[in-house]
Design an enzyme around this catalytic site. Structure first.
Site, PDB file in Angstrom:
ATOM      1  N   ASP A   1       0.813  -1.214   0.000  1.00 48.19           N
ATOM      2  CA  ASP A   1       0.000   0.000   0.000  1.00 48.19           C
ATOM      3  C   ASP A   1       0.847   1.265   0.000  1.00 48.19           C
ATOM      4  O   ASP A   1       2.064   1.223   0.169  1.00 48.19           O
ATOM      5  CB  ASP A   1      -0.961  -0.008   1.209  1.00 48.19           C
ATOM      6  CG  ASP A   1      -0.289  -0.513   2.490  1.00 48.19           C
ATOM      7  OD1 ASP A   1       0.952  -0.486   2.563  1.00 48.19           O
ATOM      8  OD2 ASP A   1      -1.015  -0.939   3.394  1.00 48.19           O
TER       9      ASP A   1
ATOM     10  N   ASN B   1      -7.252  -2.934  14.702  1.00 45.75           N
ATOM     11  CA  ASN B   1      -8.631  -3.257  14.321  1.00 45.75           C
ATOM     12  C   ASN B   1      -8.703  -4.450  13.358  1.00 45.75           C
ATOM     13  O   ASN B   1      -9.749  -4.729  12.796  1.00 45.75           O
ATOM     14  CB  ASN B   1      -9.323  -2.028  13.701  1.00 45.75           C
ATOM     15  CG  ASN B   1      -8.677  -1.594  12.388  1.00 45.75           C
ATOM     16  OD1 ASN B   1      -7.730  -2.206  11.912  1.00 45.75           O
ATOM     17  ND2 ASN B   1      -9.201  -0.523  11.795  1.00 45.75           N
TER      18      ASN B   1
ATOM     19  N   HIS C   1      -7.005  -4.800  10.506  1.00 48.34           N
ATOM     20  CA  HIS C   1      -6.772  -4.563   9.072  1.00 48.34           C
ATOM     21  C   HIS C   1      -5.481  -5.238   8.602  1.00 48.34           C
ATOM     22  O   HIS C   1      -4.521  -5.384   9.355  1.00 48.34           O
ATOM     23  CB  HIS C   1      -6.825  -3.074   8.697  1.00 48.34           C
ATOM     24  CG  HIS C   1      -5.675  -2.238   9.131  1.00 48.34           C
ATOM     25  ND1 HIS C   1      -5.816  -0.942   9.569  1.00 48.34           N
ATOM     26  CD2 HIS C   1      -4.334  -2.473   9.181  1.00 48.34           C
ATOM     27  CE1 HIS C   1      -4.640  -0.429   9.853  1.00 48.34           C
ATOM     28  NE2 HIS C   1      -3.718  -1.343   9.638  1.00 48.34           N
TER      29      HIS C   1
ATOM     30  N   GLU D   1      -9.656  -2.268   5.735  1.00 44.54           N
ATOM     31  CA  GLU D   1     -10.259  -1.990   7.036  1.00 44.54           C
ATOM     32  C   GLU D   1     -11.461  -2.910   7.265  1.00 44.54           C
ATOM     33  O   GLU D   1     -11.933  -3.549   6.318  1.00 44.54           O
ATOM     34  CB  GLU D   1     -10.719  -0.513   7.068  1.00 44.54           C
ATOM     35  CG  GLU D   1      -9.609   0.502   6.818  1.00 44.54           C
ATOM     36  CD  GLU D   1      -8.711   0.759   8.034  1.00 44.54           C
ATOM     37  OE1 GLU D   1      -8.672  -0.088   8.958  1.00 44.54           O
ATOM     38  OE2 GLU D   1      -8.034   1.801   8.035  1.00 44.54           O
TER      39      GLU D   1
HETATM   40  C1  F6R Z   1       1.573  -1.461   6.115  1.00 42.97           C
HETATM   41  C2  F6R Z   1       0.228  -2.016   6.248  1.00 42.97           C
HETATM   42  C3  F6R Z   1      -0.532  -2.002   7.526  1.00 42.97           C
HETATM   43  C4  F6R Z   1       0.340  -2.237   8.758  1.00 42.97           C
HETATM   44  C5  F6R Z   1      -0.503  -2.157  10.028  1.00 42.97           C
HETATM   45  C6  F6R Z   1       0.339  -2.350  11.266  1.00 42.97           C
HETATM   46  O1  F6R Z   1       2.062  -1.615   4.796  1.00 42.97           O
HETATM   47  O2  F6R Z   1      -0.284  -2.487   5.284  1.00 42.97           O
HETATM   48  O3  F6R Z   1      -1.535  -2.964   7.486  1.00 42.97           O
HETATM   49  O4  F6R Z   1       0.948  -3.492   8.644  1.00 42.97           O
HETATM   50  O5  F6R Z   1      -1.138  -0.930  10.091  1.00 42.97           O
HETATM   51  O6  F6R Z   1       1.208  -1.276  11.395  1.00 42.97           O
HETATM   52  P1  F6R Z   1       2.377  -1.298  12.463  1.00 42.97           P
HETATM   53  O7  F6R Z   1       3.301  -2.370  12.070  1.00 42.97           O
HETATM   54  O8  F6R Z   1       3.019   0.070  12.334  1.00 42.97           O
HETATM   55  O9  F6R Z   1       1.757  -1.521  13.796  1.00 42.97           O
END
Ligand code: F6R
Length: 240
Positions: A67, A135, A137, A142
């Site tokens: 992403d 959450n 995701h 989401e």
């Molecule tokens: C990042 C992504 C997100 C993160 C998630 C956890 O490319 O796709 O899904 O993996 O938000 O983020 P962290 O690792 O910062 O807690």
């Protein structure tokens, strides 16, 4: 799904990195799906070490990131493009022409999504790295995203914007939209390695293993995949 509970973040990083290192040793032109965020940073450090010790080479490796934010330039230090350069690509022998990070211009959002999606549909990712949101995701899929969703523009939830505000000067600077691989793209990978650490991820990890498959919990889409390795530290495993 295979669960590996590690003592701490460092051990989880080494454990997750081993899957990528072993794959690259076996297949020097492997195709990797990569993630940003705090979770994989330690793992990327291990990959850098391994490459600098000449144990592995990224020369023929191709990468596809999950992403990217919309509405900020790639040169912005908070872009995922900058993140990947800083935390991995600038320190290994990868050919930057083999690096793919989605990017959606304000003027051609759908076109840019379709282009990235077509690219994904023409490759077979050997190993997809994932983090997970508090959450649930994965990527920026989401809660309530269809499991059949392919690459799309997503409006980030308030919770995700708040969680990501730590990287920006103020919450107002956090982009409200992102381009992300959809769940369907993620599930196409041959193998998935998900890394989670800390108490804030404990509920999401609990639901990954114990909740019924439901779009309310995007991570439950992984339950039907045949090769998922979940690497967590003790805190992320604390509700299991
Ligand atoms: C990042 C992504 C997100 C993160 C998630 C956890 O490319 O796709 O899904 O993996 O938000 O983020 P962290 O690792 O910062 O807690």
């Amino acid at each position: 799904m295979k669960l590996l509970v590690c003592e701490n973040y460092e051990e989880a990083s080494v454990t997750a990195a081993k899957y990528l290192i072993d794959l690259i040793k076996e297949k020097n032109d492997a195709i990797l799906g990569l993630a940003t965020g705090s979770s994989p940073i330690g793992m990327y450090k291990e990959l850098i070490k391994s490459c600098q010790n000449k144990e592995i080479s990224f020369k023929n490796i191709k990468t596809y990131n999950l992403d990217e934010y919309c509405g900020i330039e790639q040169s912005n230090e908070q872009s995922y493009f900058s993140f990947m350069n800083e935390n991995l690509f600038n320190h290994v022998d990868i050919n930057k022409a083999n690096v793919n990070i989605p990017f959606a211009n304000e003027g051609s959002l759908q076109e840019d999504c379709d282009k990235y999606n077509n690219m994904l549909n023409n490759v077979s990712i050997d190993l997809q790295v994932l983090g997970i949101g508090a959450n649930g995701h994965i990527g920026f899929n989401e809660p309530n995203t269809s499991f059949d969703q392919e690459t799309f523009i997503v409006e980030l939830t308030k919770e995700t914007i708040e969680a990501n505000a730590r990287f920006f000067n103020s919450i107002e600077e956090v982009p409200t939209h992102a381009i992300t691989m959809g769940i369907k793209n993620i599930l196409n990978a041959k193998q998935i390695v998900l890394i989670a650490s800390g108490k804030s991820k404990a509920q999401a990890i609990y639901d990954l293993f114990n909740s019924k498959k439901d779009i309310k919990n995007p991570q439950t889409s992984l339950q039907d995949h045949s090769n998922v390795i979940v690497v967590v530290d003790k805190e992320a495993a604390s509700l299991l």
